[in-house]
Write a protein that holds these residues in place. Structure first.
Motif, PDB file in Angstrom:
ATOM      1  N   GLY A 208     -17.088 -43.629 -14.802  1.00  0.00           N
ATOM      2  CA  GLY A 208     -17.010 -43.669 -13.347  1.00  0.00           C
ATOM      3  C   GLY A 208     -18.319 -44.056 -12.706  1.00  0.00           C
ATOM      4  N   ALA A 209     -18.531 -43.598 -11.478  1.00  0.00           N
ATOM      5  CA  ALA A 209     -19.748 -43.889 -10.722  1.00  0.00           C
ATOM      6  C   ALA A 209     -20.581 -42.626 -10.575  1.00  0.00           C
ATOM      7  CB  ALA A 209     -19.400 -44.454  -9.349  1.00  0.00           C
ATOM      8  N   ARG A 210     -21.889 -42.806 -10.507  1.00  0.00           N
ATOM      9  CA  ARG A 210     -22.818 -41.688 -10.355  1.00  0.00           C
ATOM     10  C   ARG A 210     -23.706 -41.927  -9.130  1.00  0.00           C
ATOM     11  NH1 ARG A 210     -19.933 -40.254 -14.026  1.00  0.00           N
ATOM     12  NH2 ARG A 210     -20.509 -39.077 -15.907  1.00  0.00           N
ATOM     13  N   VAL A 211     -23.938 -40.864  -8.374  1.00  0.00           N
ATOM     14  CA  VAL A 211     -24.962 -40.850  -7.332  1.00  0.00           C
ATOM     15  C   VAL A 211     -26.183 -40.181  -7.939  1.00  0.00           C
ATOM     16  CG1 VAL A 211     -25.579 -40.054  -5.023  1.00  0.00           C
ATOM     17  CG2 VAL A 211     -23.210 -40.710  -5.515  1.00  0.00           C
ATOM     18  N   LEU A 212     -27.311 -40.882  -7.934  1.00  0.00           N
ATOM     19  CA  LEU A 212     -28.532 -40.370  -8.540  1.00  0.00           C
ATOM     20  C   LEU A 212     -29.589 -40.125  -7.483  1.00  0.00           C
ATOM     21  CD1 LEU A 212     -28.883 -42.874 -11.541  1.00  0.00           C
ATOM     22  CD2 LEU A 212     -27.619 -40.717 -11.487  1.00  0.00           C
ATOM     23  N   ARG A 213     -30.233 -38.986  -7.538  1.00  0.00           N
ATOM     24  CA  ARG A 213     -31.443 -38.791  -6.743  1.00  0.00           C
ATOM     25  C   ARG A 213     -32.628 -39.149  -7.626  1.00  0.00           C
ATOM     26  NH1 ARG A 213     -29.685 -33.270  -7.370  1.00  0.00           N
ATOM     27  NH2 ARG A 213     -30.966 -32.172  -8.929  1.00  0.00           N
ATOM     28  N   ALA A 214     -33.724 -39.560  -6.995  1.00  0.00           N
ATOM     29  CA  ALA A 214     -34.832 -40.128  -7.752  1.00  0.00           C
ATOM     30  C   ALA A 214     -35.978 -39.167  -8.000  1.00  0.00           C
ATOM     31  CB  ALA A 214     -35.362 -41.370  -7.046  1.00  0.00           C
ATOM     32  N   ALA A 215     -36.134 -38.132  -7.201  1.00  0.00           N
ATOM     33  CA  ALA A 215     -37.302 -37.263  -7.333  1.00  0.00           C
ATOM     34  C   ALA A 215     -36.882 -35.793  -7.349  1.00  0.00           C
ATOM     35  CB  ALA A 215     -38.291 -37.533  -6.187  1.00  0.00           C
ATOM     36  N   PRO A 216     -36.710 -35.216  -8.539  1.00  0.00           N
ATOM     37  CA  PRO A 216     -36.750 -35.855  -9.851  1.00  0.00           C
ATOM     38  C   PRO A 216     -35.453 -36.610 -10.131  1.00  0.00           C
ATOM     39  CG  PRO A 216     -36.184 -33.552 -10.109  1.00  0.00           C
ATOM     40  CD  PRO A 216     -36.462 -33.753  -8.640  1.00  0.00           C
ATOM     41  N   LEU A 217     -35.497 -37.552 -11.076  1.00  0.00           N
ATOM     42  CA  LEU A 217     -34.309 -38.330 -11.410  1.00  0.00           C
ATOM     43  C   LEU A 217     -33.234 -37.421 -11.983  1.00  0.00           C
ATOM     44  CD1 LEU A 217     -33.143 -41.211 -11.553  1.00  0.00           C
ATOM     45  CD2 LEU A 217     -34.002 -41.327 -13.907  1.00  0.00           C
ATOM     46  N   ALA A 218     -32.071 -37.415 -11.324  1.00  0.00           N
ATOM     47  CA  ALA A 218     -30.994 -36.521 -11.745  1.00  0.00           C
ATOM     48  C   ALA A 218     -29.678 -37.002 -11.155  1.00  0.00           C
ATOM     49  CB  ALA A 218     -31.270 -35.086 -11.296  1.00  0.00           C
ATOM     50  N   VAL A 219     -28.572 -36.616 -11.787  1.00  0.00           N
ATOM     51  CA  VAL A 219     -27.250 -36.917 -11.266  1.00  0.00           C
ATOM     52  C   VAL A 219     -26.933 -35.932 -10.150  1.00  0.00           C
ATOM     53  CG1 VAL A 219     -24.789 -37.057 -11.785  1.00  0.00           C
ATOM     54  CG2 VAL A 219     -26.470 -37.845 -13.471  1.00  0.00           C
ATOM     55  N   ALA A 220     -26.659 -36.469  -8.947  1.00  0.00           N
ATOM     56  CA  ALA A 220     -26.317 -35.628  -7.803  1.00  0.00           C
ATOM     57  C   ALA A 220     -24.816 -35.542  -7.582  1.00  0.00           C
ATOM     58  CB  ALA A 220     -26.998 -36.158  -6.540  1.00  0.00           C
ATOM     59  N   GLY A 221     -24.050 -36.489  -8.113  1.00  0.00           N
ATOM     60  CA  GLY A 221     -22.609 -36.463  -7.921  1.00  0.00           C
ATOM     61  C   GLY A 221     -21.919 -37.477  -8.806  1.00  0.00           C
ATOM     62  N   VAL A 222     -20.622 -37.231  -9.051  1.00  0.00           N
ATOM     63  CA  VAL A 222     -19.821 -38.067  -9.940  1.00  0.00           C
ATOM     64  C   VAL A 222     -18.516 -38.422  -9.242  1.00  0.00           C
ATOM     65  CG1 VAL A 222     -18.613 -38.189 -12.157  1.00  0.00           C
ATOM     66  CG2 VAL A 222     -20.775 -36.917 -11.974  1.00  0.00           C
ATOM     67  N   TYR A 223     -18.140 -39.708  -9.300  1.00  0.00           N
ATOM     68  CA  TYR A 223     -16.816 -40.132  -8.848  1.00  0.00           C
ATOM     69  C   TYR A 223     -16.095 -40.708 -10.066  1.00  0.00           C
ATOM     70  CZ  TYR A 223     -13.087 -42.362  -6.192  1.00  0.00           C
ATOM     71  OH  TYR A 223     -11.857 -42.724  -5.702  1.00  0.00           O
ATOM     72  N   ASP A 224     -15.003 -40.029 -10.489  1.00  0.00           N
ATOM     73  CA  ASP A 224     -14.326 -40.406 -11.731  1.00  0.00           C
ATOM     74  C   ASP A 224     -12.831 -40.622 -11.523  1.00  0.00           C
ATOM     75  OD1 ASP A 224     -13.627 -37.790 -11.266  1.00  0.00           O
ATOM     76  OD2 ASP A 224     -14.389 -37.008 -13.168  1.00  0.00           O
ATOM     77  N   HIS A 225     -12.459 -41.225 -10.380  1.00  0.00           N
ATOM     78  CA  HIS A 225     -11.054 -41.407 -10.045  1.00  0.00           C
ATOM     79  C   HIS A 225     -10.559 -42.834 -10.264  1.00  0.00           C
ATOM     80  CE1 HIS A 225     -10.964 -37.357  -8.447  1.00  0.00           C
ATOM     81  NE2 HIS A 225     -12.050 -37.625  -7.741  1.00  0.00           N
ATOM     82  N   HIS A 226     -11.340 -43.674 -10.911  1.00  0.00           N
ATOM     83  CA  HIS A 226     -10.865 -45.013 -11.256  1.00  0.00           C
ATOM     84  C   HIS A 226      -9.978 -44.944 -12.493  1.00  0.00           C
ATOM     85  CE1 HIS A 226     -12.981 -47.825  -8.553  1.00  0.00           C
ATOM     86  NE2 HIS A 226     -13.944 -46.915  -8.523  1.00  0.00           N
ATOM     87  N   GLY A 227      -9.091 -45.917 -12.618  1.00  0.00           N
ATOM     88  CA  GLY A 227      -8.231 -45.984 -13.789  1.00  0.00           C
ATOM     89  C   GLY A 227      -8.724 -46.943 -14.838  1.00  0.00           C
ATOM     90  N   SER A 228      -9.941 -47.449 -14.687  1.00  0.00           N
ATOM     91  CA  SER A 228     -10.484 -48.434 -15.610  1.00  0.00           C
ATOM     92  C   SER A 228     -12.007 -48.355 -15.554  1.00  0.00           C
ATOM     93  CB  SER A 228      -9.979 -49.835 -15.224  1.00  0.00           C
ATOM     94  OG  SER A 228     -10.509 -50.820 -16.078  1.00  0.00           O
TER      95      SER A 228
END
Length: 265
Positions: A208-228
């Motif tokens: 899926g897609a990830r929203v990343l914050r940069a300071a510090p680098l980390a995953v802030a959110g996940v969108y996993d509703h695509h079918g491909s």
């Protein structure tokens, strides 16, 4: 928007990296699947092709502006990176035989950029390397190893960000490139990156897609509703919504990272 009929120009490989809007301008550069570079004049209602280079017969995968009058192109399956003068009717002015698995066996080049802190041109390819190029030399100034092919690069004043099939996003300072300054696992191949305020959006294929914050680098959110597999993501400035696209189901999803369906980490 309305589009004018244009000369025969092959499609871009995908809207991950096959186009770039000129800085402080209204000209779109397009890299095409048959090895052409095209310049497109953009107005509020029309797109008009103004200049098209001759086809080189192999896949162009990425293009970025180098100032207002030049372009850097990833020449895909040839393993080459080239610089073009846009002001002279799209003339190739310089090139590097940039990436190869072995002599005579080129590696696909997926992405290019220019690092403002060092002035180096950079390229990422299926050989797992991010290379830096000085315009005065045919040899790379640096080569940074990743665990798999380097699929995306973004060059900003504060960092060079790379995405890779090894399922990681890394930040680099090319003035001290011995190791990345930060790295984060994103759960899938980091196929495309887009700047998102102080952070990034990552299209992570099957994850899926990830929203990343940069300071510090980390995953802030996940969108996993695509079918491909997800191959691109970008945020709309006015609405703050995110659009992401997936391949086999030909889907485009528009979503908000403030919505209840968003998985936050």
């Amino acid at each position: 928007r309305n589009t004018e009929t244009v000369p025969a120009v092959a499609a871009t490989l995908e809207l991950r990296g096959g186009y770039a809007l000129a800085p402080r301008g209204s000209t779109l550069a397009v890299a095409t699947a048959d090895g052409r570079v095209a310049l497109v004049d953009v107005t509020e209602k029309t797109l008009t092709v103004s200049t098209v280079s001759e086809p080189k017969g192999h896949l162009f995968t990425d293009v970025v502006w180098d100032g207002a009058d030049a372009l850097i192109v990833a020449e895909g399956d040839s393993g080459r990176v080239s610089r073009w003068r846009a002001a002279d009717g799209l003339v190739e002015s310089q090139s590097w035989d940039a990436h190869a698995y072995a002599p005579g066996c080129p590696a696909e080049v997926w992405c290019v950029g220019r690092d403002p802190s060092t002035g180096l041109y950079v390229s990422g390819a299926d050989d797992g390397l991010l290379k830096g190029w000085d315009a005065r030399s045919p040899k790379p100034a640096l080569a940074l190893r990743h665990g798999a092919g380097v699929t995306a690069v973004l060059c900003d004043d504060d960092a060079v960000a790379t995405g890779s099939y090894d399922e990681s996003v890394r930040l680099w300072d090319l003035r001290a490139p011995a190791a990345p300054t930060a790295s984060v696992a994103v759960g899938g191949g980091a196929y495309a990156l887009a700047r998102d305020g102080d952070g990034y959006l990552a299209a992570c294929m099957g994850a899926g897609a990830r929203v990343l914050r940069a300071a510090p680098l980390a995953v802030a959110g996940v969108y996993d509703h695509h079918g491909s597999v997800v191959y691109g993501a970008v945020r709309h400035g006015a609405s703050r919504r995110i659009a992401s696209c997936s391949f086999y189901d030909r889907g485009v999803h528009v979503w908000s990272d403030a919505a209840p369906g968003m998985n936050r980490e």
